[in-house]
Design a protein around this motif. Structure first.
Motif, PDB file in Angstrom:
ATOM      1  N   SER A  18       1.188  -1.235   0.376  1.00  0.00           N
ATOM      2  CA  SER A  18      -0.314  -0.013  -0.198  1.00  0.00           C
ATOM      3  C   SER A  18       0.457   1.197   0.530  1.00  0.00           C
ATOM      4  O   SER A  18       0.387   2.001  -0.525  1.00  0.00           O
ATOM      5  N   ASP A  19       1.735   1.372   0.755  1.00  0.00           N
ATOM      6  CA  ASP A  19       2.990   2.323   0.817  1.00  0.00           C
ATOM      7  C   ASP A  19       3.041   2.847  -0.508  1.00  0.00           C
ATOM      8  O   ASP A  19       4.082   3.794  -0.445  1.00  0.00           O
ATOM      9  N   LEU A  20       3.874   1.567  -1.257  1.00  0.00           N
ATOM     10  CA  LEU A  20       4.386   1.663  -2.684  1.00  0.00           C
ATOM     11  C   LEU A  20       3.748   2.585  -3.106  1.00  0.00           C
ATOM     12  O   LEU A  20       4.719   3.563  -4.501  1.00  0.00           O
ATOM     13  N   ILE A  21       2.391   1.870  -3.307  1.00  0.00           N
ATOM     14  CA  ILE A  21       1.590   2.495  -4.422  1.00  0.00           C
ATOM     15  C   ILE A  21       1.282   3.719  -4.049  1.00  0.00           C
ATOM     16  O   ILE A  21       1.373   4.777  -4.934  1.00  0.00           O
ATOM     17  N   THR A  22       1.349   4.401  -2.887  1.00  0.00           N
ATOM     18  CA  THR A  22       1.207   5.937  -2.205  1.00  0.00           C
ATOM     19  C   THR A  22       3.115   6.893  -2.791  1.00  0.00           C
ATOM     20  O   THR A  22       2.472   7.728  -3.169  1.00  0.00           O
ATOM     21  N   HIS A  23       3.302   5.566  -2.675  1.00  0.00           N
ATOM     22  CA  HIS A  23       5.206   6.914  -3.899  1.00  0.00           C
ATOM     23  C   HIS A  23       4.845   6.339  -4.719  1.00  0.00           C
ATOM     24  O   HIS A  23       6.925   6.770  -5.051  1.00  0.00           O
ATOM     25  N   ILE A  24       4.826   5.717  -5.852  1.00  0.00           N
ATOM     26  CA  ILE A  24       4.755   5.485  -6.841  1.00  0.00           C
ATOM     27  C   ILE A  24       5.554   5.990  -7.872  1.00  0.00           C
ATOM     28  O   ILE A  24       6.803   5.992  -8.600  1.00  0.00           O
ATOM     29  N   ASP A  25       4.557   7.257  -7.889  1.00  0.00           N
ATOM     30  CA  ASP A  25       5.140   8.180  -8.564  1.00  0.00           C
ATOM     31  C   ASP A  25       5.943   9.492  -8.547  1.00  0.00           C
ATOM     32  O   ASP A  25       7.937   9.652  -8.487  1.00  0.00           O
ATOM     33  N   GLU A  26       6.555   9.319  -6.407  1.00  0.00           N
ATOM     34  CA  GLU A  26       7.178  10.007  -6.267  1.00  0.00           C
ATOM     35  C   GLU A  26       9.153   9.700  -6.629  1.00  0.00           C
ATOM     36  O   GLU A  26       9.833   9.551  -7.166  1.00  0.00           O
ATOM     37  N   ILE A  27       8.520   8.219  -6.351  1.00  0.00           N
ATOM     38  CA  ILE A  27      10.144   6.763  -6.144  1.00  0.00           C
ATOM     39  C   ILE A  27      10.217   6.728  -7.966  1.00  0.00           C
ATOM     40  O   ILE A  27      11.708   7.406  -8.335  1.00  0.00           O
ATOM     41  N   ASN A  28       8.820   7.215  -9.148  1.00  0.00           N
ATOM     42  CA  ASN A  28       9.739   7.249 -10.096  1.00  0.00           C
ATOM     43  C   ASN A  28      10.389   7.732 -10.778  1.00  0.00           C
ATOM     44  O   ASN A  28      11.531   8.384 -11.696  1.00  0.00           O
ATOM     45  N   ARG A  29       9.826   9.286 -10.224  1.00  0.00           N
ATOM     46  CA  ARG A  29      11.072   9.991 -11.011  1.00  0.00           C
ATOM     47  C   ARG A  29      12.088  10.418 -10.759  1.00  0.00           C
ATOM     48  O   ARG A  29      12.978  11.155 -11.601  1.00  0.00           O
ATOM     49  N   LEU A  30      12.607   9.882  -9.010  1.00  0.00           N
ATOM     50  CA  LEU A  30      13.773   9.983  -8.524  1.00  0.00           C
ATOM     51  C   LEU A  30      14.787   8.687  -9.706  1.00  0.00           C
ATOM     52  O   LEU A  30      16.017   8.932  -9.336  1.00  0.00           O
ATOM     53  N   ASN A  31      14.842   8.469 -10.470  1.00  0.00           N
ATOM     54  CA  ASN A  31      14.511   6.524 -10.725  1.00  0.00           C
ATOM     55  C   ASN A  31      15.331   6.945 -12.555  1.00  0.00           C
ATOM     56  O   ASN A  31      14.841   7.584 -13.000  1.00  0.00           O
ATOM     57  N   VAL A  32      16.883   8.009 -12.390  1.00  0.00           N
ATOM     58  CA  VAL A  32      18.083   8.086 -12.591  1.00  0.00           C
ATOM     59  C   VAL A  32      19.336   7.481 -13.076  1.00  0.00           C
ATOM     60  O   VAL A  32      20.230   7.426 -13.839  1.00  0.00           O
TER      61      VAL A  32
END
Length: 557
Positions: A18-32
């Protein structure tokens, strides 16, 4: 405070998803790093989802018969089999570390391990560091998830004597410090002004563990990109490889795995070969020649579950091959009987947790997205059945569609419409055809409800008094009668007036309650006799659904 037993470990996995769903967009944006393909959050989510599914399937409702090692083993196996992307392989090794340490402790304890203490948790995280580094070929790159994991292990071990809660809190706090240092440790992160995406995902998992054990969820910074300004003469970076290749490998010994690593490193980058307790390996590589990467696996053993995905820089979405089935139906229902009824017809069920007067307030967009993900399907037909507010339905479906899930909302305003739609569901048909057919069936099902008046009021059908039965259709009171059964008779007559072959009645919790003025059996008998005598050729089916709010839900097809 909770102990970290089998039930808590499984609850942690549930909270982590559930928490990964909440933060998925934030984590994806950081993926460089290592490739800016914006999928780290999605990969960690689906790897953890696979781990949870294996734990739920393998240990049953008893939480693994009280053995925390058994749940840890199931989480590890599920993560390895469902690992997605480089970050997913790393996550599988962290869970592998927990499984290794708890299995050893269980063996020393005679085969059963009731719970993990702080010392065991610290050792498990430390073992995870070792396994992650091994999977990456023995080389640790500072400024990655490994740095954050190592700091978390240090923090837990340093405070182990203070108890589990204090150790978990210390581990999370140490992870935050290490995460914020990652920007200084890797040039690519410094240029993007980013912390490591995998490390951010790990912090989500650590915070989920803290909330599971202590009931407290820390307030964390939302990390964003803050790119440096480069001089105009800066040399363009080498383009990333075209494909991400993953597969499981059986029949491969350690020497062959080492040779496979050499071959894959010659073909591409981000090579990860993670060993499973069963003797198989999870293989990951980014390469331009996907076929050669698979052929290298064929030379080392027997590849299976081969997934080849295009690496499109900057695109979001869910990884290919994340699904355990092609299509599912998600029905939002209320009442134990309704849940059993819809599940028996093959639907996945989501239930509101709201007060009886407003069940729809219990389904947020986040809960809806979580339920869509939990179906494990690439295509999901969503039936809100009147229990999801329009804005939450739109937001939840839009988020899931943005991640690559093909979501088709079916306009069902009542559970009786949901049953009509579910009856014509065809999993083998094209999604658009299936959705159209289901929507058409739902729309053709005329429906209404019966409620019990709680106060004196003036309605379109006249004045009502407390205790009267109200027949409602189209948000208007059309029938006022002495009780629920009489109101239902009047409403059925109105709905069947323009024709109908099937009348469906769902009996709610108020009628099923012992204190009800009229029993469910009496209602069934009265309505059965009325339909038989007044509407020959029309079939009547009655279900005891136990839904809240309306006394009866009525549909005519």
């Amino acid at each position: 405070m909770r102990v970290l037993d089998a039930s808590a470990l499984r609850d942690w996995a549930h909270t982590a998803v559930s928490d990964l769903i909440t933060h998925i967009d934030e984590i994806n944006r950081l993926n460089v790093f290592p490739v800016a393909d914006s999928d780290t959050g999605a990969n960690m989510l689906f790897t953890m989802r696979s781990a949870l599914a294996e734990a739920n399937a393998g240990v049953g409702a008893d939480g693994g018969s009280g053995c925390v090692a058994r749940v840890a083993s199931a989480l590890s196996a599920g993560a390895l089999n469902g690992a997605r992307g480089n970050s997913g392989v790393i996550l599988s090794q962290i869970l592998h570390g927990i499984a290794d340490v708890t299995a050893t402790a269980a063996a020393k304890a005679g085969g059963e391990l009731p719970q993990m203490d702080a010392a065991l948790l610290g050792a498990a995280l430390r073992r995870g560091v070792e396994l992650v580094i091994t999977s990456m070929g023995g080389q640790e790159v500072p400024g990655t998830i490994v740095s954050v994991l190592r700091a978390a292990a240090d923090g837990v071990e340093d405070c182990a004597a203070d108890g589990l809660a204090a150790a978990i809190t210390a581990g999370g706090d140490a992870a935050v410090i290490a995460l914020e240092k990652t920007t200084e440790q890797l040039d690519v992160l410094a240029d993007a002004g980013a912390v490591d995406a995998g490390g951010r995902g790990l912090l989500v998992l650590l915070d989920a563990l803290r909330s599971t054990v202590t009931g407290q969820t820390p307030d964390r910074t939302v990390y964003e990109l803050s790119p440096r300004t480069h001089p105009a003469e800066a040399v363009a970076e080498r383009p990333p490889p075209q494909f991400e290749v993953m597969y499981l490998l059986d029949g491969c010994d350690a020497a062959s795995a080492d040779l496979l690593r050499v071959r894959l490193e010659a073909l591409g980058e981000s090579v990860a070969i993670a060993a499973a307790p069963s003797g198989s390996y999870s293989v990951h590589v980014h390469a331009d020649d996907a076929g050669a990467a698979v052929e290298a696996g064929l030379m080392a053993g027997q590849p299976s579950r081969i997934v080849i995905s295009a690496l499109n820089s900057g695109t979001a979405g869910l990884p290919a091959g994340s699904w355990t089935r092609e299509r599912a139906v998600l029905a939002v229902v209320d009442g134990d009987g309704a849940a059993q009824l819809f599940a028996g017809e093959g639907a996945c069920v989501l239930r509101p947790h709201a007060p009886a007067h407003d069940p729809s307030s219990g389904i947020s967009a986040h809960r809806l997205v979580r339920a869509i993900v939990d179906t494990g399907a690439a295509q999901v037909m969503v039936m809100p059945n009147g229990y999801v507010a329009a804005e939450e339905l739109v937001a939840g479906c839009t988020a899931a569609i943005g991640w690559g899930i093909d979501v088709v909302p079916i306009p069902t305003e009542s559970m009786v419409q949901g049953l009509a739609a579910l009856a014509v569901h065809e999993p083998g048909a094209h999604a658009v055809d299936d959705g159209y057919t289901m929507a058409r069936a739902a729309g053709a099902a005329r429906h209404g409800s019966v409620r019990i008046a709680t106060e004196s009021a003036l309605t379109w059908a006249g004045r009502c008094q407390p205790g009267d039965g109200l027949g409602i259709a189209g948000d208007e009171v059309l029938i006022v009668a002495a009780d629920a059964a009489a109101a239902a008779i009047g409403l059925i007559d109105l709905l069947v007036a323009s024709g109908g072959d099937l009348v469906t009645v769902l009996i709610g919790a108020d009628v099923l309650a012992d204190a009800s003025d009229i029993s469910a059996t009496a209602v069934s008998d009265i309505l059965g006799e009325h339909v038989h005598d007044n509407h020959p050729g029309t079939e009547l089916v009655i279900y005891l659904t136990g839904h809240r709010g309306d006394a009866l839900l009525i549909g005519v097809e």
